[in-house]
Design a protein around this motif. Structure first.
Motif, PDB file in Angstrom:
ATOM      1  N   ARG A  44       0.790  -1.019  -0.042  1.00  0.00           N
ATOM      2  CA  ARG A  44       0.013   0.235   0.017  1.00  0.00           C
ATOM      3  C   ARG A  44       0.843   1.075   0.023  1.00  0.00           C
ATOM      4  O   ARG A  44       0.992   2.186  -0.697  1.00  0.00           O
ATOM      5  CB  ARG A  44      -1.109  -0.009   1.099  1.00  0.00           C
ATOM      6  CG  ARG A  44      -1.650   1.237   1.267  1.00  0.00           C
ATOM      7  CD  ARG A  44      -2.920   1.090   2.496  1.00  0.00           C
ATOM      8  NE  ARG A  44      -3.867   1.938   2.636  1.00  0.00           N
ATOM      9  CZ  ARG A  44      -3.527   3.338   2.510  1.00  0.00           C
ATOM     10  NH1 ARG A  44      -2.481   3.821   2.981  1.00  0.00           N
ATOM     11  NH2 ARG A  44      -4.837   4.015   2.634  1.00  0.00           N
ATOM     12  N   ALA A  45       2.058   1.235   0.889  1.00  0.00           N
ATOM     13  CA  ALA A  45       2.898   2.635   0.943  1.00  0.00           C
ATOM     14  C   ALA A  45       3.620   2.619  -0.339  1.00  0.00           C
ATOM     15  O   ALA A  45       3.602   3.640  -0.966  1.00  0.00           O
ATOM     16  CB  ALA A  45       3.769   2.291   2.229  1.00  0.00           C
ATOM     17  N   ARG A  46       4.008   1.295  -1.152  1.00  0.00           N
ATOM     18  CA  ARG A  46       4.764   1.473  -2.223  1.00  0.00           C
ATOM     19  C   ARG A  46       3.907   2.187  -3.527  1.00  0.00           C
ATOM     20  O   ARG A  46       4.401   2.947  -4.258  1.00  0.00           O
ATOM     21  CB  ARG A  46       5.250   0.125  -2.613  1.00  0.00           C
ATOM     22  CG  ARG A  46       6.237  -0.438  -1.585  1.00  0.00           C
ATOM     23  CD  ARG A  46       6.520  -1.839  -1.713  1.00  0.00           C
ATOM     24  NE  ARG A  46       6.908  -2.289  -2.907  1.00  0.00           N
ATOM     25  CZ  ARG A  46       8.227  -2.456  -3.143  1.00  0.00           C
ATOM     26  NH1 ARG A  46       9.141  -1.952  -2.574  1.00  0.00           N
ATOM     27  NH2 ARG A  46       8.568  -3.009  -4.652  1.00  0.00           N
ATOM     28  N   LEU A  47       2.563   1.744  -3.455  1.00  0.00           N
ATOM     29  CA  LEU A  47       1.614   2.197  -4.583  1.00  0.00           C
ATOM     30  C   LEU A  47       1.338   3.845  -4.091  1.00  0.00           C
ATOM     31  O   LEU A  47       1.337   4.622  -5.234  1.00  0.00           O
ATOM     32  CB  LEU A  47       0.228   1.344  -4.535  1.00  0.00           C
ATOM     33  CG  LEU A  47       0.420  -0.161  -5.188  1.00  0.00           C
ATOM     34  CD1 LEU A  47      -0.509  -0.870  -4.724  1.00  0.00           C
ATOM     35  CD2 LEU A  47       0.916  -0.014  -6.744  1.00  0.00           C
ATOM     36  N   LEU A  48       0.931   4.144  -3.092  1.00  0.00           N
ATOM     37  CA  LEU A  48       0.895   5.405  -2.727  1.00  0.00           C
ATOM     38  C   LEU A  48       2.089   6.423  -2.952  1.00  0.00           C
ATOM     39  O   LEU A  48       1.955   7.764  -3.333  1.00  0.00           O
ATOM     40  CB  LEU A  48       0.297   5.770  -1.516  1.00  0.00           C
ATOM     41  CG  LEU A  48      -1.228   5.144  -1.175  1.00  0.00           C
ATOM     42  CD1 LEU A  48      -1.699   5.029   0.146  1.00  0.00           C
ATOM     43  CD2 LEU A  48      -2.124   5.612  -2.121  1.00  0.00           C
ATOM     44  N   ALA A  49       3.287   5.724  -2.696  1.00  0.00           N
ATOM     45  CA  ALA A  49       4.670   6.429  -2.993  1.00  0.00           C
ATOM     46  C   ALA A  49       4.633   6.838  -4.361  1.00  0.00           C
ATOM     47  O   ALA A  49       5.281   8.104  -4.720  1.00  0.00           O
ATOM     48  CB  ALA A  49       5.997   5.826  -2.657  1.00  0.00           C
ATOM     49  N   VAL A  50       4.129   6.176  -5.305  1.00  0.00           N
ATOM     50  CA  VAL A  50       4.165   6.535  -6.658  1.00  0.00           C
ATOM     51  C   VAL A  50       3.385   8.004  -7.028  1.00  0.00           C
ATOM     52  O   VAL A  50       4.105   8.980  -7.768  1.00  0.00           O
ATOM     53  CB  VAL A  50       3.388   5.463  -7.421  1.00  0.00           C
ATOM     54  CG1 VAL A  50       2.856   6.058  -8.888  1.00  0.00           C
ATOM     55  CG2 VAL A  50       4.162   4.169  -7.461  1.00  0.00           C
ATOM     56  N   PHE A  51       2.585   8.256  -6.422  1.00  0.00           N
ATOM     57  CA  PHE A  51       1.695   9.467  -6.419  1.00  0.00           C
ATOM     58  C   PHE A  51       2.395  10.530  -5.866  1.00  0.00           C
ATOM     59  O   PHE A  51       2.465  11.619  -6.387  1.00  0.00           O
ATOM     60  CB  PHE A  51       0.217   9.410  -5.921  1.00  0.00           C
ATOM     61  CG  PHE A  51      -0.668   8.572  -6.963  1.00  0.00           C
ATOM     62  CD1 PHE A  51      -1.077   8.661  -8.053  1.00  0.00           C
ATOM     63  CD2 PHE A  51      -0.681   6.993  -6.441  1.00  0.00           C
ATOM     64  CE1 PHE A  51      -1.818   7.816  -8.876  1.00  0.00           C
ATOM     65  CE2 PHE A  51      -1.486   6.249  -7.303  1.00  0.00           C
ATOM     66  CZ  PHE A  51      -2.069   6.675  -8.660  1.00  0.00           C
ATOM     67  N   ASP A  52       3.119  10.257  -4.762  1.00  0.00           N
ATOM     68  CA  ASP A  52       3.947  11.258  -3.979  1.00  0.00           C
ATOM     69  C   ASP A  52       5.319  11.589  -5.200  1.00  0.00           C
ATOM     70  O   ASP A  52       5.478  12.984  -5.389  1.00  0.00           O
ATOM     71  CB  ASP A  52       4.642  10.897  -2.791  1.00  0.00           C
ATOM     72  CG  ASP A  52       3.702  10.404  -1.628  1.00  0.00           C
ATOM     73  OD1 ASP A  52       2.523  11.107  -1.920  1.00  0.00           O
ATOM     74  OD2 ASP A  52       3.872   9.703  -0.797  1.00  0.00           O
ATOM     75  N   GLY A  53       5.736  10.651  -5.714  1.00  0.00           N
ATOM     76  CA  GLY A  53       6.714  10.937  -6.525  1.00  0.00           C
ATOM     77  C   GLY A  53       6.522  11.593  -8.046  1.00  0.00           C
ATOM     78  O   GLY A  53       7.040  12.462  -8.468  1.00  0.00           O
ATOM     79  N   ILE A  54       4.988  11.455  -8.374  1.00  0.00           N
ATOM     80  CA  ILE A  54       4.398  12.173  -9.479  1.00  0.00           C
ATOM     81  C   ILE A  54       4.367  13.677  -9.149  1.00  0.00           C
ATOM     82  O   ILE A  54       4.742  14.517  -9.785  1.00  0.00           O
ATOM     83  CB  ILE A  54       3.107  11.420  -9.925  1.00  0.00           C
ATOM     84  CG1 ILE A  54       3.648  10.339 -10.689  1.00  0.00           C
ATOM     85  CG2 ILE A  54       2.296  12.498 -10.792  1.00  0.00           C
ATOM     86  CD1 ILE A  54       2.172   9.502 -10.861  1.00  0.00           C
ATOM     87  N   GLY A  55       4.277  13.716  -7.869  1.00  0.00           N
ATOM     88  CA  GLY A  55       3.873  15.463  -7.235  1.00  0.00           C
ATOM     89  C   GLY A  55       5.272  15.945  -7.508  1.00  0.00           C
ATOM     90  O   GLY A  55       5.299  17.168  -7.565  1.00  0.00           O
ATOM     91  N   GLU A  56       6.293  15.207  -6.864  1.00  0.00           N
ATOM     92  CA  GLU A  56       7.622  16.005  -7.079  1.00  0.00           C
ATOM     93  C   GLU A  56       8.164  16.244  -8.654  1.00  0.00           C
ATOM     94  O   GLU A  56       8.590  17.095  -8.836  1.00  0.00           O
ATOM     95  CB  GLU A  56       8.686  14.850  -6.633  1.00  0.00           C
ATOM     96  CG  GLU A  56       8.486  14.431  -5.030  1.00  0.00           C
ATOM     97  CD  GLU A  56       9.521  13.440  -4.420  1.00  0.00           C
ATOM     98  OE1 GLU A  56      10.189  13.016  -5.269  1.00  0.00           O
ATOM     99  OE2 GLU A  56       9.207  13.287  -3.237  1.00  0.00           O
ATOM    100  N   VAL A  57       7.643  15.210  -9.440  1.00  0.00           N
ATOM    101  CA  VAL A  57       8.077  15.207 -10.837  1.00  0.00           C
ATOM    102  C   VAL A  57       7.201  16.757 -11.568  1.00  0.00           C
ATOM    103  O   VAL A  57       7.847  17.307 -12.021  1.00  0.00           O
ATOM    104  CB  VAL A  57       7.557  14.018 -11.722  1.00  0.00           C
ATOM    105  CG1 VAL A  57       7.384  14.315 -13.318  1.00  0.00           C
ATOM    106  CG2 VAL A  57       8.531  12.762 -11.356  1.00  0.00           C
TER     107      VAL A  57
END
Length: 149
Positions: A44-57
């Motif tokens: 769950r944390a791994r999947l949600l981290a994708v969206f955090d990473g997209i925010g950084e991009v």
């Protein structure tokens, strides 16, 4: 290398475009893997981290949107080799998401992976066209609903 030499090396302009997309896809897929790995072992944390990473991009000054969506829209010939690259990239990213969803015990990992990819694509598109709407956190909140299914 001169433009003509580049085109000749890759079999023409279309081949060069496809190769640039292929190399970008490898780098972007590796970024997803790194982002998920940095989030730990919890799917769950791994999947949600994708969206955090997209925010950084999206927050980067040089962000101009999703290169794969842009390529698909710009390459009007449906047989252009770049389309095969973008399709394969999406298949691989969906596979990464589906793997995590299965590890999470999601009842429909393939369908949920498609939904998450839709959220990723939407966040990247909105990030280019409406960055003030803060699309990555919004997509993350919707992703939480997909994960809770």
């Amino acid at each position: 290398m001169a433009r003509r030499s580049l085109y000749e090396h890759f079999g023409g302009k279309d081949g060069l475009i496809a190769e640039v997309l292929r190399r970008s896809a490898e780098a972007d897929e590796a970024a997803y893997v790194r982002t998920m790995a940095a989030a730990g072992e919890d799917p769950r944390a791994r999947l949600l981290a994708v969206f955090d990473g997209i925010g950084e991009v999206i927050a980067r000054e040089d962000f101009r949107g999703c290169r794969y969506l842009a390529a698909d829209l710009a390459l009007t010939d449906p047989e252009h080799p770049g389309h095969a690259v973008t399709r394969e990239y999406r298949v691989r990213v969906t596979g990464l998401l589906e793997h995590e969803l299965a590890a999470l015990g999601h009842p429909r990992p393939a369908a949920a992976a498609d939904q998450l990819l839709l959220l990723i694509d939407g966040a990247l598109a909105a990030g280019a066209t409406r960055p003030a709407t803060d699309p990555a956190p919004a997509a993350r909140r919707l992703a939480e609903l997909v994960l809770a299914e």
